[in-house]
Design an enzyme around this catalytic site. Structure first.
Site, PDB file in Angstrom:
ATOM      1  N   ASP A   1      48.683  23.008  18.048  1.00 55.34           N
ATOM      2  CA  ASP A   1      49.225  22.424  16.815  1.00 55.34           C
ATOM      3  C   ASP A   1      49.128  20.905  16.838  1.00 55.34           C
ATOM      4  O   ASP A   1      49.229  20.293  17.906  1.00 55.34           O
ATOM      5  CB  ASP A   1      50.699  22.791  16.647  1.00 55.34           C
ATOM      6  CG  ASP A   1      50.887  24.262  16.338  1.00 55.34           C
ATOM      7  OD1 ASP A   1      49.888  24.932  15.999  1.00 55.34           O
ATOM      8  OD2 ASP A   1      52.025  24.737  16.458  1.00 55.34           O
TER       9      ASP A   1
HETATM   10  N1  URA Z   1      52.237  28.133  19.931  1.00 56.12           N
HETATM   11  C1  URA Z   1      52.510  27.291  18.915  1.00 56.12           C
HETATM   12  O1  URA Z   1      53.480  27.482  18.188  1.00 56.12           O
HETATM   13  N2  URA Z   1      51.693  26.241  18.739  1.00 56.12           N
HETATM   14  C2  URA Z   1      50.632  25.988  19.534  1.00 56.12           C
HETATM   15  O2  URA Z   1      49.930  25.003  19.330  1.00 56.12           O
HETATM   16  C3  URA Z   1      50.362  26.869  20.594  1.00 56.12           C
HETATM   17  C4  URA Z   1      51.183  27.951  20.779  1.00 56.12           C
END
Ligand code: URA
Length: 235
Positions: A103
């Site tokens: 993310d």
């Molecule tokens: N889980 C999430 O919520 N975000 C990520 O980037 C990776 C795993």
């Protein structure tokens, strides 16, 4: 991957029968070794020589580990935000793609490569590669979190139950979490199921055998183990 005889046909304008004859007759070298099997798989990373003529110079495999800081998007192009590629100045940058996303608000390990098979080794759900995250929450993690992560959560949008995950409590509002899949916002969504717990930060420490090096500062990258062999390839 394509077969050697079909690749020879394409590269040298031969008939299939001619290509097979050349291989069986010992006139074709694959990465310097004699190739005897016309059906053996080849890719753009292989060097193919027929008699004295190099028909294909194998591309160099590139694999990179990057310490992504929060704010950079895990994509190769984005019209609003800087992407992880903006942090990389490797000559093969244009051919790189991501082996798994993180993310924009998250930090930590991102793998990039020009080898789709290698990327798949670490991302395909059937491989169940463990990914390890450090998580900070804005409120205390509920007492039954370990049990709930182990049992899995029903994700109605996808119609799936998350596979067993491990939560190791590090403090009232911090934990290390290991998952073996990579669903959209998976960790955020799993914590949100625990009485609406929100994440203050999310940091990826490890993907399978690749740990974020402690001396790799945010925004920096380095090659994965030089020109990597079958072990690093995981093939
Ligand atoms: N889980 C999430 O919520 N975000 C990520 O980037 C990776 C795993």
């Amino acid at each position: 991957m394509a077969r050697l005889d079909r690749t020879l046909t394409r590269l040298a304008g031969l008939s299939n029968a001619e290509a097979r004859r050349l291989v069986v007759g010992g006139h074709v070298r694959l990465n310097r070794s004699l190739a005897r099997d016309p059906s053996c798989p080849v890719s753009r990373f292989d060097t193919i020589v027929c008699r004295t003529q190099t028909l294909q110079e194998g591309m160099t495999r590139v694999a990179i580990m990057l310490h992504k800081p929060p704010g950079w998007v895990s994509a190769t192009v984005d019209d609003q935000h800087p992407t992880v590629l903006d942090l990389i100045d490797h000559p093969a940058k244009a051919s790189l793609h991501l082996a798994g996303r993180l993310d924009r608000s998250a930090s930590g390990l991102v793998l990039l490569t020009n080898d789709g098979r290698w990327a798949e080794r670490w991302t395909h759900p059937s491989r169940a590669v463990p990914k390890v995250y450090l998580v900070e929450t804005t409120s205390p993690i509920p007492d039954d979190a370990e049990q709930q992560f182990g049992a899995g959560f029903w994700f109605a949008a996808e119609g799936v139950r998350t596979r067993p995950a491990v939560l190791e409590r590090l403090g009232p509002c911090s934990a290390r979490v290991t998952i073996i899949e990579g669903r959209w916002h998976q960790i955020k969504r799993m914590f949100h199921r625990l009485a609406g717990t929100r994440l203050a930060s999310l940091h990826r420490e490890r993907i399978g055998p690749f740990s974020l090096p402690v001396d790799l500062a945010p925004g920096r990258w380095r090659a994965v183990g030089g020109p990597y062999g079958p072990v690093e390839l995981g093939l």
